[in-house]
Motif scaffolding. Structure first.
Motif, PDB file in Angstrom:
ATOM      1  N   MET A   1      55.007  57.197 -19.255  1.00 52.25           N
ATOM      2  CA  MET A   1      53.745  57.709 -19.672  1.00 52.25           C
ATOM      3  C   MET A   1      52.826  57.246 -19.534  1.00 52.25           C
ATOM      4  N   GLY A   2      52.370  58.345 -20.003  1.00 48.11           N
ATOM      5  CA  GLY A   2      51.810  58.044 -19.842  1.00 48.11           C
ATOM      6  C   GLY A   2      51.713  58.399 -19.417  1.00 48.11           C
ATOM      7  N   CYS A   3      50.239  58.121 -18.441  1.00 50.26           N
ATOM      8  CA  CYS A   3      49.530  57.783 -19.638  1.00 50.26           C
ATOM      9  C   CYS A   3      49.216  59.140 -20.821  1.00 50.26           C
ATOM     10  N   ALA A   4      48.352  58.726 -21.732  1.00 47.87           N
ATOM     11  CA  ALA A   4      48.247  59.467 -23.091  1.00 47.87           C
ATOM     12  C   ALA A   4      46.832  59.674 -22.724  1.00 47.87           C
ATOM     13  N   LEU A   5      46.256  60.169 -21.931  1.00 48.43           N
ATOM     14  CA  LEU A   5      44.618  60.644 -21.325  1.00 48.43           C
ATOM     15  C   LEU A   5      45.024  61.763 -22.151  1.00 48.43           C
ATOM     16  N   GLU A  32      57.159  47.838 -14.856  1.00 47.68           N
ATOM     17  CA  GLU A  32      57.001  49.664 -15.343  1.00 47.68           C
ATOM     18  C   GLU A  32      57.773  50.015 -15.832  1.00 47.68           C
ATOM     19  N   LEU A  33      57.782  50.646 -16.270  1.00 43.10           N
ATOM     20  CA  LEU A  33      59.124  51.778 -16.930  1.00 43.10           C
ATOM     21  C   LEU A  33      58.875  53.252 -16.393  1.00 43.10           C
ATOM     22  N   TYR A 150      51.777  54.509 -17.613  1.00 43.41           N
ATOM     23  CA  TYR A 150      51.345  52.389 -17.287  1.00 43.41           C
ATOM     24  C   TYR A 150      51.284  52.607 -18.220  1.00 43.41           C
ATOM     25  N   VAL A 151      50.823  53.792 -19.144  1.00 42.62           N
ATOM     26  CA  VAL A 151      49.827  53.517 -20.401  1.00 42.62           C
ATOM     27  C   VAL A 151      51.135  52.897 -21.602  1.00 42.62           C
ATOM     28  N   THR A 183      56.982  60.113 -22.233  1.00 42.19           N
ATOM     29  CA  THR A 183      56.662  60.543 -20.620  1.00 42.19           C
ATOM     30  C   THR A 183      57.086  60.862 -19.614  1.00 42.19           C
ATOM     31  N   TRP A 184      58.310  61.297 -20.142  1.00 39.76           N
ATOM     32  CA  TRP A 184      59.483  62.474 -19.309  1.00 39.76           C
ATOM     33  C   TRP A 184      58.831  63.997 -20.268  1.00 39.76           C
TER      34      TRP A 184
END
Length: 220
Positions: A1-5, A32-33, A150-151, A183-184
């Motif tokens: 994911m994310g990044c969850a930004l 690393e996912l 990365y998140v 993330t997906w």
């Protein structure tokens, strides 16, 4: 994911496997996912959802610190991520970053997203909508999907020492599964918004071309 930004602070110009204890995917994949853009991740089991909820009860008590450390680690391991944040881009001193009110606020927003995700584990349609819309908003700020995963990696790295003996391979696998899904889904949202933007730009260009052609014909 994310990044969850989330929106503020971004530059507008710029499933889990066997719950019996398999090797965590973050280790198997070089920490690393990876969430596929085409194949959905495996669904979380009820046991995994419960493990996530139980661990979140502990983590929730320290979400502000987790958010800060998570982003500091993110910028340490992937300094290119700072390019997405115009507020942090020119700050090279990590100690100065730790004191940044803007970074603290952004860390809390990301943790709030994770909290909402945990609260929606039994409401898959609402969880999907939450992550999908966040991915769409990232498209507006040009926050590339490659950063999202990365998140989750940094979140897991930060919370391990907090949970101590409560952190197990099963707990790690459960959180990895959740971040794989988020993330997906965010990537789907990003690409959906990107496609809509391309269609709108194409239609706008076509209308301008037709308008120009009509103006030329009237001038003859």
């Amino acid at each position: 994911m994310g990044c969850a930004l989330s929106g503020t602070g971004l530059d507008p110009g710029k499933a889990a496997g066997d719950v019996n204890g398999p090797v965590p995917r973050s280790e198997a994949a070089g920490s690393e996912l990876i969430a596929s853009d085409s194949d959905p991740p495996l669904p979380l089991s009820e046991q995994q959802k419960e493990l996530i909820r139980q661990s979140w009860v502990v983590l929730h008590q320290d979400i502000a610190r987790v958010g800060i450390i998570m982003f500091i680690r993110l910028f340490e391991t992937h300094p290119e991520c700072k390019d997405v944040f115009f507020l942090f881009r020119d700050i090279d001193d990590l100690q100065q970053l730790k004191m940044s009110k803007e970074l603290q606020s952004h860390g809390l927003r990301v943790m709030s997203f994770i909290e909402k995700s945990v609260a929606r584990l039994e409401q898959e349609d609402k969880l999907e909508q939450l992550a999908f819309e966040l991915g769409r908003s990232h498209c507006r700020y040009n926050a590339p999907p490659k950063y999202y995963e990365y998140v989750g990696v940094q979140f897991i790295a930060v919370v391990k020492p907090i949970l101590k003996e409560k952190w197990t391979a099963n707990v790690e696998e459960a959180w990895e599964g959740l971040f794989d899904y988020l993330t997906w889904t965010m990537k789907r949202g990003y690409h959906d918004a990107e496609q809509s933007n391309n269609i709108n730009q194409s239609s706008h260009t076509k209308r301008r071309a037709q308008s120009g052609l009509k103006a030329n014909q009237n001038a003859v």
